[in-house]
Design an enzyme around this catalytic site. Structure first.
Site, PDB file in Angstrom:
ATOM      1  N   GLY A 298       0.831  -1.206   0.000  1.00 37.09           N
ATOM      2  CA  GLY A 298       0.000   0.000   0.000  1.00 37.09           C
ATOM      3  C   GLY A 298       0.867   1.258   0.000  1.00 37.09           C
ATOM      4  N   GLN A 299       0.228   2.409  -0.092  1.00 35.22           N
ATOM      5  CA  GLN A 299       0.970   3.683  -0.150  1.00 35.22           C
ATOM      6  C   GLN A 299       1.848   3.877   1.085  1.00 35.22           C
ATOM      7  OE1 GLN A 299      -1.081   7.104  -2.303  1.00 35.22           O
ATOM      8  NE2 GLN A 299      -2.711   6.387  -0.968  1.00 35.22           N
TER       9      GLN A 299
ATOM     10  N   ALA B  40      -5.068  -1.775   5.530  1.00 35.04           N
ATOM     11  CA  ALA B  40      -6.466  -1.501   5.884  1.00 35.04           C
ATOM     12  C   ALA B  40      -7.350  -1.807   4.690  1.00 35.04           C
ATOM     13  CB  ALA B  40      -6.640  -0.026   6.271  1.00 35.04           C
TER      14      ALA B  40
ATOM     15  N   THR C  38      -8.350   7.391  10.499  1.00 40.40           N
ATOM     16  CA  THR C  38      -8.777   8.332   9.463  1.00 40.40           C
ATOM     17  C   THR C  38      -9.685   9.437   9.995  1.00 40.40           C
ATOM     18  OG1 THR C  38     -10.233   8.421   7.525  1.00 40.40           O
ATOM     19  CG2 THR C  38     -10.541   6.564   8.960  1.00 40.40           C
ATOM     20  N   ASP C  39      -9.718  10.536   9.255  1.00 39.99           N
ATOM     21  CA  ASP C  39     -10.674  11.624   9.495  1.00 39.99           C
ATOM     22  C   ASP C  39     -12.123  11.126   9.338  1.00 39.99           C
ATOM     23  OD1 ASP C  39      -9.484  11.322   6.828  1.00 39.99           O
ATOM     24  OD2 ASP C  39     -10.994  12.744   6.162  1.00 39.99           O
TER      25      ASP C  39
ATOM     26  N   TYR D  65     -16.901   2.343   5.906  1.00 40.56           N
ATOM     27  CA  TYR D  65     -15.437   2.431   6.064  1.00 40.56           C
ATOM     28  C   TYR D  65     -15.106   3.158   7.374  1.00 40.56           C
ATOM     29  CZ  TYR D  65     -10.744   4.411   5.456  1.00 40.56           C
ATOM     30  OH  TYR D  65      -9.442   4.820   5.658  1.00 40.56           O
TER      31      TYR D  65
HETATM   32  P1  NDP Z   1      -3.699   1.596   0.591  1.00 38.71           P
HETATM   33  O1  NDP Z   1      -5.082   1.278   0.121  1.00 38.71           O
HETATM   34  O2  NDP Z   1      -2.721   2.203  -0.345  1.00 38.71           O
HETATM   35  O3  NDP Z   1      -3.036   0.281   1.190  1.00 38.71           O
HETATM   36  C1  NDP Z   1      -3.743  -0.598   2.013  1.00 38.71           C
HETATM   37  C2  NDP Z   1      -3.014  -1.917   2.007  1.00 38.71           C
HETATM   38  O4  NDP Z   1      -3.756  -2.819   2.840  1.00 38.71           O
HETATM   39  C3  NDP Z   1      -2.908  -2.552   0.616  1.00 38.71           C
HETATM   40  O5  NDP Z   1      -1.581  -2.879   0.307  1.00 38.71           O
HETATM   41  C4  NDP Z   1      -3.788  -3.785   0.728  1.00 38.71           C
HETATM   42  O6  NDP Z   1      -3.293  -4.913   0.058  1.00 38.71           O
HETATM   43  C5  NDP Z   1      -3.725  -4.061   2.219  1.00 38.71           C
HETATM   44  N1  NDP Z   1      -4.850  -4.927   2.544  1.00 38.71           N
HETATM   45  C6  NDP Z   1      -6.163  -4.727   2.276  1.00 38.71           C
HETATM   46  N2  NDP Z   1      -6.869  -5.800   2.636  1.00 38.71           N
HETATM   47  C7  NDP Z   1      -5.986  -6.696   3.151  1.00 38.71           C
HETATM   48  C8  NDP Z   1      -6.110  -7.989   3.688  1.00 38.71           C
HETATM   49  N3  NDP Z   1      -7.281  -8.628   3.768  1.00 38.71           N
HETATM   50  N4  NDP Z   1      -4.996  -8.613   4.132  1.00 38.71           N
HETATM   51  C9  NDP Z   1      -3.792  -8.024   4.040  1.00 38.71           C
HETATM   52  N5  NDP Z   1      -3.611  -6.790   3.533  1.00 38.71           N
HETATM   53  C10 NDP Z   1      -4.702  -6.143   3.085  1.00 38.71           C
HETATM   54  O7  NDP Z   1      -3.885   2.506   1.879  1.00 38.71           O
HETATM   55  P2  NDP Z   1      -2.955   3.689   2.418  1.00 38.71           P
HETATM   56  O8  NDP Z   1      -1.550   3.248   2.440  1.00 38.71           O
HETATM   57  O9  NDP Z   1      -3.319   4.926   1.676  1.00 38.71           O
HETATM   58  O10 NDP Z   1      -3.545   3.844   3.901  1.00 38.71           O
HETATM   59  C11 NDP Z   1      -2.755   3.560   5.043  1.00 38.71           C
HETATM   60  C12 NDP Z   1      -3.588   3.818   6.294  1.00 38.71           C
HETATM   61  O11 NDP Z   1      -4.007   5.182   6.333  1.00 38.71           O
HETATM   62  C13 NDP Z   1      -4.856   2.989   6.416  1.00 38.71           C
HETATM   63  O12 NDP Z   1      -5.052   2.651   7.756  1.00 38.71           O
HETATM   64  C14 NDP Z   1      -5.967   3.948   5.987  1.00 38.71           C
HETATM   65  O13 NDP Z   1      -7.202   3.617   6.567  1.00 38.71           O
HETATM   66  C15 NDP Z   1      -5.408   5.252   6.510  1.00 38.71           C
HETATM   67  N6  NDP Z   1      -5.899   6.430   5.792  1.00 38.71           N
HETATM   68  C16 NDP Z   1      -5.749   6.517   4.430  1.00 38.71           C
HETATM   69  C17 NDP Z   1      -6.203   7.626   3.760  1.00 38.71           C
HETATM   70  C18 NDP Z   1      -6.065   7.749   2.274  1.00 38.71           C
HETATM   71  O14 NDP Z   1      -6.435   8.801   1.732  1.00 38.71           O
HETATM   72  N7  NDP Z   1      -5.523   6.751   1.558  1.00 38.71           N
HETATM   73  C19 NDP Z   1      -6.829   8.759   4.487  1.00 38.71           C
HETATM   74  C20 NDP Z   1      -6.921   8.558   5.909  1.00 38.71           C
HETATM   75  C21 NDP Z   1      -6.447   7.447   6.527  1.00 38.71           C
HETATM   76  P3  NDP Z   1      -3.324  -5.045  -1.540  1.00 38.71           P
HETATM   77  O15 NDP Z   1      -2.208  -4.176  -2.022  1.00 38.71           O
HETATM   78  O16 NDP Z   1      -3.089  -6.495  -1.767  1.00 38.71           O
HETATM   79  O17 NDP Z   1      -4.673  -4.569  -1.958  1.00 38.71           O
END
Ligand code: NDP
Length: 321
Positions: free
Chosen positions: A10-11, A63, A104-105, A128
């Site tokens: 993820g990011q 997440a 998150t917000d 969510y």
């Molecule tokens: P991303 O969606 O980029 O990354 C989430 C990661 O979680 C992905 O790599 C995904 O895997 C992994 N994931 C999802 N489901 C599962 C699962 N069942 N088992 C294992 N891994 C899983 O999110 P961000 O990096 O942007 O977000 C990081 C955090 O910040 C999170 O907690 C999010 O709620 C929070 N946040 C994000 C915001 C945003 O704008 N993005 C805003 C506010 C808070 P896969 O790559 O395989 O899909």
């Protein structure tokens, strides 16, 4: 020390990999885990992984983040965003580990007219947000029920994250190549947060200058850069920076049309006000960086514009938008 990072694809997870690599923590064993290594909707898989890796520090950057799809996949969203953090918290209190979790917000309804404090009541609007709020509550509950002075947690609430992955800025730049005009919501307020910035601030919070775990007050922290903006302003700013960097775009900032959120309905409701007050982390970062780490303090004081500009310039330079 064993460090376990969830969400490696993820990011934020990718940002952690890059920041941790830069910090050369050779003495620590770092396990980066994605969905393929551990599905967070599978409680046994999490327990087994914790047993195998015995982490002293857990960073949960994973997440369920598909905000609109969550309205349909309620059980899955809760399994990943609420049950999984509860299991991580149970491990932390049992083994005296540190848990770094992200929220998150969207745990707020956005009706407050000023910035939200950590102590403000949660009132999420969609599935969510509700599942993320349930994750926060689960961690707090486990730590309250099983006090262990060795164990600690931080839940870092953030907003509008951008990094190596899909996000608003990338979408705008893609549309800017394809279209001559664009409508963007101008009455939702928040703060864009760079994933590497967030990873770096998080590590400053949990690791000292010798890369050892530091102790900090367990609880909720708001982690966003300084300032505030709207999606409309962020779109105009990003397009202007891209043009200045030489991007070949059809869109000009003066052809971006400000619209109210009511003109762009989506399956899940979003908070109109996503502003988060930084008081708790401000106090901690002040204490941490006092005298010893001025760079970290300067990074914490950064406003959102500088990292967004760097990000957009990098996308243009490497043709990644
Ligand atoms: P991303 O969606 O980029 O990354 C989430 C990661 O979680 C992905 O790599 C995904 O895997 C992994 N994931 C999802 N489901 C599962 C699962 N069942 N088992 C294992 N891994 C899983 O999110 P961000 O990096 O942007 O977000 C990081 C955090 O910040 C999170 O907690 C999010 O709620 C929070 N946040 C994000 C915001 C945003 O704008 N993005 C805003 C506010 C808070 P896969 O790559 O395989 O899909």
């Amino acid at each position: 020390m064993n460090i376990l990072v969830f969400g490696k694809d993820g990011q934020l997870g990718k940002a952690f990999q890059s920041v941790l690599t830069d910090q050369k923590l050779g003495e620590h064993r770092i396990h980066y885990v994605g969905r393929a290594q551990c599905d967070l909707s599978n409680a046994d898989a999490i327990t087994n992984l914790l047993r195998e890796t015995k982490p002293n520090l857990i960073i949960n950057a994973a997440a369920y983040t598909a905000v609109d799809q969550a309205e349909q996949e309620i059980d899955l969203a809760y399994a990943i965003n609420a049950n999984a953090p509860a299991i991580l918290a149970q491990y932390a209190v049992k083994e005296g580990a540190t848990l770094l979790h992200y929220s998150t917000d969207y745990v707020f309804d956005g009706t407050k007219t000023t910035a939200y404090f950590e102590s403000d009541a949660r009132n999420p609007l969609g599935v969510y947000g509700k599942s993320k709020a349930a994750g926060e509550e689960a961690i707090e509950k486990v730590f309250a029920a099983h006090p262990n002075p060795q164990a600690q947690f931080a839940i870092l609430r953030t907003s509008w994250v951008y990094g190596d992955g899909g996000n608003f800025i990338r979408t705008i730049l893609r549309l800017a190549r394809e279209r001559e005009s664009l409508k963007v919501i101008a009455n939702q307020y928040g703060v864009p947060t760079s994933a590497p910035w967030l990873a770096s601030i998080s590590l400053a919070m949990v690791l000292d200058e010798n890369h050892q775990l530091r102790s900090f007050p367990s609880g909720l922290y708001h982690a966003i850069p300084q300032g505030e903006t709207t999606w409309y302003e962020l779109a105009c700013f990003s397009v202007q920076v891209a043009l200045d960097a030489g991007a070949d775009l059809k869109l000009r900032p003066d052809r971006i049309i400000a619209i109210p959120a009511s003109e762009y309905p989506l399956p899940a409701p979003r908070p109109m006000n996503s502003r988060l007050a930084r008081s708790a982390l401000d106090a901690l970062m002040n204490q941490i960086s006092k005298g010893s780490d001025v760079t970290k303090w300067q990074q914490w004081q950064q406003s959102w514009q500088e990292p967004v500009a760097d990000y957009v310039q990098d996308l243009v330079l490497h043709k990644r938008s």
